[in-house]
Design a protein around this motif. Structure first.
Motif, PDB file in Angstrom:
ATOM      1  N   LYS A  32       0.830  -1.198   0.000  1.00  0.00           N
ATOM      2  CA  LYS A  32       0.000   0.000   0.000  1.00  0.00           C
ATOM      3  C   LYS A  32       0.866   1.250   0.000  1.00  0.00           C
ATOM      4  CE  LYS A  32      -3.754  -2.300   2.403  1.00  0.00           C
ATOM      5  NZ  LYS A  32      -4.489  -2.412   3.648  1.00  0.00           N
ATOM      6  N   PHE A  33       1.957   1.220   0.764  1.00  0.00           N
ATOM      7  CA  PHE A  33       2.862   2.369   0.818  1.00  0.00           C
ATOM      8  C   PHE A  33       3.513   2.594  -0.535  1.00  0.00           C
ATOM      9  CE2 PHE A  33       7.071   4.228   1.790  1.00  0.00           C
ATOM     10  CZ  PHE A  33       6.627   5.423   2.344  1.00  0.00           C
ATOM     11  N   ASP A  35       2.357   1.655  -3.421  1.00  0.00           N
ATOM     12  CA  ASP A  35       1.320   2.129  -4.346  1.00  0.00           C
ATOM     13  C   ASP A  35       1.060   3.618  -4.145  1.00  0.00           C
ATOM     14  OD1 ASP A  35       1.080  -0.424  -5.342  1.00  0.00           O
ATOM     15  OD2 ASP A  35      -0.733  -0.899  -4.184  1.00  0.00           O
ATOM     16  N   SER A  36       1.053   4.055  -2.901  1.00  0.00           N
ATOM     17  CA  SER A  36       0.840   5.482  -2.614  1.00  0.00           C
ATOM     18  C   SER A  36       1.963   6.327  -3.186  1.00  0.00           C
ATOM     19  CB  SER A  36       0.749   5.714  -1.103  1.00  0.00           C
ATOM     20  OG  SER A  36      -0.362   5.069  -0.568  1.00  0.00           O
ATOM     21  N   LEU A  37       3.192   5.848  -3.052  1.00  0.00           N
ATOM     22  CA  LEU A  37       4.324   6.586  -3.612  1.00  0.00           C
ATOM     23  C   LEU A  37       4.245   6.653  -5.127  1.00  0.00           C
ATOM     24  CD1 LEU A  37       7.390   5.439  -1.480  1.00  0.00           C
ATOM     25  CD2 LEU A  37       6.252   7.650  -1.465  1.00  0.00           C
ATOM     26  N   GLN A  38       3.903   5.542  -5.747  1.00  0.00           N
ATOM     27  CA  GLN A  38       3.787   5.534  -7.204  1.00  0.00           C
ATOM     28  C   GLN A  38       2.687   6.477  -7.678  1.00  0.00           C
ATOM     29  OE1 GLN A  38       3.344   1.408  -8.231  1.00  0.00           O
ATOM     30  NE2 GLN A  38       5.542   1.095  -8.389  1.00  0.00           N
ATOM     31  N   GLU A  39       1.583   6.505  -6.970  1.00  0.00           N
ATOM     32  CA  GLU A  39       0.484   7.399  -7.343  1.00  0.00           C
ATOM     33  C   GLU A  39       0.911   8.862  -7.189  1.00  0.00           C
ATOM     34  OE1 GLU A  39      -2.926   8.931  -8.750  1.00  0.00           O
ATOM     35  OE2 GLU A  39      -2.250   6.864  -8.892  1.00  0.00           O
ATOM     36  N   ALA A  40       1.634   9.179  -6.130  1.00  0.00           N
ATOM     37  CA  ALA A  40       2.118  10.541  -5.929  1.00  0.00           C
ATOM     38  C   ALA A  40       3.068  10.952  -7.052  1.00  0.00           C
ATOM     39  CB  ALA A  40       2.808  10.666  -4.576  1.00  0.00           C
ATOM     40  N   ARG A  42       3.077   9.738 -10.083  1.00  0.00           N
ATOM     41  CA  ARG A  42       2.248   9.910 -11.290  1.00  0.00           C
ATOM     42  C   ARG A  42       1.566  11.276 -11.297  1.00  0.00           C
ATOM     43  NH1 ARG A  42       1.338   4.265 -11.139  1.00  0.00           N
ATOM     44  NH2 ARG A  42      -0.159   4.367  -9.715  1.00  0.00           N
ATOM     45  N   GLN A  43       1.089  11.709 -10.126  1.00  0.00           N
ATOM     46  CA  GLN A  43       0.424  13.007 -10.048  1.00  0.00           C
ATOM     47  C   GLN A  43       1.396  14.144 -10.342  1.00  0.00           C
ATOM     48  OE1 GLN A  43      -1.438  13.111  -6.198  1.00  0.00           O
ATOM     49  NE2 GLN A  43      -3.089  11.737  -6.801  1.00  0.00           N
TER      50      GLN A  43
END
Length: 102
Positions: A32-33, A35-40, A42-43
């Motif tokens: 989950k961590f 995934d959160s970093l990857q999403e950040a 990407r943003q």
């Protein structure tokens, strides 16, 4: 004789994690961590691309205000700086953990 109900040997009691050359599975929160970093990331990338698109549109004489272009540039720059600070804090935390563990 059907063997569908018999588990494979590698999956009994978590033995697949102990097989030579295999690493134990990461804790549930680690995915989950990550995934959160990857999403950040990407943003931040999306903001950078939006900024570049706005600059190109303005340079080509498109219908976009200079004010909007400057806002998008600042948003992208601020997001990138924030991402780099988070990265620096994570690297510092990693070094601290390695110092304590070693």
């Amino acid at each position: 004789m059907s063997m569908d109900g018999i588990p494979k040997i590698g999956k009994v009691g978590g033995l697949e994690e102990l097989a030579p050359g295999r690493r134990p599975a990461a804790p549930d929160g680690a995915g989950k961590f990550a995934d959160s970093l990857q999403e950040a990331i990407r943003q931040v990338d999306d903001l950078q691309r939006d900024s570049e698109t706005a600059q190109a549109t303005f340079a080509a004489g498109g219908e976009i205000d200079l004010h909007d272009v400057l806002i998008r540039i600042e948003e992208a720059e601020l997001a990138f700086k924030t991402m780099m600070e988070v990265r620096n804090k994570l690297v510092d935390a990693y070094h601290e953990v390695m110092r304590l563990g070693g």
